[in-house]
Design a protein around this motif. Structure first.
Motif, short mmCIF file in Angstrom:
data_model
loop_
_atom_site.label_atom_id
_atom_site.label_comp_id
_atom_site.label_asym_id
_atom_site.label_seq_id
_atom_site.Cartn_x
_atom_site.Cartn_y
_atom_site.Cartn_z
N CYS A 53 6.48 30.12 -33.97
CA CYS A 53 6.74 31.56 -34.03
C CYS A 53 8.24 31.80 -33.95
N HIS A 54 8.69 32.94 -34.46
CA HIS A 54 10.13 33.27 -34.39
C HIS A 54 10.61 33.36 -32.94
N THR A 55 9.73 33.67 -32.00
CA THR A 55 10.14 33.71 -30.60
C THR A 55 10.53 32.31 -30.12
N ASP A 56 9.82 31.28 -30.59
CA ASP A 56 10.22 29.91 -30.27
C ASP A 56 11.63 29.63 -30.79
N LEU A 57 11.90 30.06 -32.02
CA LEU A 57 13.21 29.79 -32.61
C LEU A 57 14.30 30.59 -31.91
N GLY A 58 13.97 31.81 -31.46
CA GLY A 58 14.96 32.60 -30.72
C GLY A 58 15.35 31.93 -29.43
N ALA A 59 14.37 31.38 -28.70
CA ALA A 59 14.67 30.68 -27.46
C ALA A 59 15.43 29.39 -27.74
N ALA A 60 15.04 28.67 -28.80
CA ALA A 60 15.71 27.41 -29.14
C ALA A 60 17.16 27.63 -29.54
N SER A 61 17.46 28.79 -30.11
CA SER A 61 18.83 29.08 -30.54
C SER A 61 19.75 29.40 -29.37
N GLY A 62 19.18 29.64 -28.20
CA GLY A 62 19.97 30.09 -27.06
C GLY A 62 20.07 31.59 -26.98
N GLY A 63 19.34 32.30 -27.87
CA GLY A 63 19.40 33.75 -27.89
C GLY A 63 18.62 34.42 -26.77
#
Length: 366
Positions: free
Chosen positions: A42-52
């Motif tokens: 999910c995009h939420t996973d990618l947001g957390a992975a980005s440091g956002g």
């Protein structure tokens, strides 16, 4: 006693997912060990992975898990080893909103699910070489071959339904569906506009086709996604790269009864507000960066126009998820059209394809 397994770990903000051995803590009384079969990305996973997001890294993400229960804590009820379970968000179960059937608005939702990285008492569910690793993401951290899962994150599902076909119900699909069924609640003949035809937006379109709405408009910049929206039941599609979106929506509807904003763009959000009919509702699903603001024409809001924020579709998961599984099983919610499957070891490719727009809903297969 700990359990060793392999997980996709993000070492720091912006770093790739890399497979690493980790240790899971012994299940507490209200936790279980689940062997993962599939997990949506999910995009939420990618947001957390980005440091956002302020989720502690290194960490293990993943919050659309599906698997088979291996062990349960001493006070777990309703779930036994061997059960097929879908994993979703967790909640405290005792605050006013939880008791009122709205666990997505739990008083402790943010630390328990999104940013805490640990249990409510700050103890860690995951370690590596005796050092804590961020975990407990949505009560599950399911990018792991074995996951330590909070009891309130588990929903028992029909074992005859392949788990890889329903993993996205844990977040993205139930969010889009809930926007329509729990907030918009279309009246006969009403119009629904969905801004953004990703996994959440397309789920909203599928839900709208199961409602009395007669005008269902999908807006996106990617032609392939608009074609899929049409296939899934949209009555109109608008290509935002070539069309004045606000003018086109107004021409079709004369003012939209409902708009679901899934992109996280404040400019798109403002467009959604501007095209509402009197007494129309704008549902905010897409999350822009923390602190983002949008200007509104206050006087335009006075004719009963409403703007409503939404988390996880405002679903009570033990009721909603089995119903959605039944709809998938019966072909009435064809979410398989959104799914691209990847071996768990290819999580990097899944992320790349999702980021590029090639894949709408990657599902990792363990």
């Amino acid at each position: 006693m700990t359990t060793t397994t392999w997980a996709a770990v993000v070492e720091s903000g912006g770093a790739p997912f890399t497979l690493s051995a980790i240790e899971l803590d012994e299940p507490r009384p209200h936790e279980a060990i689940v062997r993962m079969v599939a997990a949506g990305v999910c995009h939420t996973d990618l947001g957390a992975a980005s440091g956002g997001l302020p989720f502690p890294l290194p960490g293990v993400l993943g919050h659309e898990g599906a698997g088979i229960v291996e062990r349960v804590g001493s006070e777990v009820t309703g779930v036994v080893p061997g059960d097929h379970v879908l994993l979703s968000f967790t909640s405290c179960g005792t605050c006013t909103n939880c008791r009122d059937g709205h666990p997505a608005y739990c008083a402790t939702w943010l630390p328990l699910n999104l940013i805490g990285g640990a249990r409510a008492d700050d103890s860690h569910t995951i370690t590596r070489d005796n050092a804590p690793v961020g975990g407990h993401f949505f009560g599950q951290s399911s990018f792991s071959r074995l996951a330590l899962v909070d009891e309130r994150s588990m929903i028992v599902v029909d074992p005859d339904v392949p788990l890889e076909s329903i993993a996205p119900l844990g977040c993205g699909v139930q969010t889009g569906v809930g926007a329509i069924w729990n907030v918009v609640q279309p009246r006969p003949g009403s119009s629904v506009v969905v801004l953004g035809a990703g996994a959440v937006g397309l789920s909203a379109i599928m839900a709208a086709t199961l409602s009395p709405a007669t005008t269902i408009i999908a807006v996106d910049k990617i032609a392939e996604r608009l074609e899929l929206a049409w296939e899934l039941g949209a009555t109109h599609i608008i290509d935002a790269t070539t069309t004045d979106v606000a003018a086109a929506i107004t021409e079709i509807t004369g003012g939209a009864d409902a708009v679901v904003e899934t992109t996280g763009s404040t400019a798109v959000l403002r467009t959604g507000a501007d095209v509402l009919a009197a007494r129309g509702t704008l549902v905010i699903v897409g999350a822009p960066p923390f602190g983002a603001e949008v200007a509104l024409d206050v006087n335009a809001m006075l004719p009963g126009r409403k703007i409503v924020g939404l988390t996880l579709g405002d679903n009570e998961t033990r009721t909603a998820i089995p119903a959605l599984v039944s709809l998938v099983r019966n072909g009435r919610l064809p979410i398989d059209k959104l799914i691209t499957r990847y071996p768990f070891d290819d999580i990097g490719q899944a992320v790349a394809d999702m980021t590029s727009g090639k894949a709408i809903k990657p599902v990792l297969i363990f």
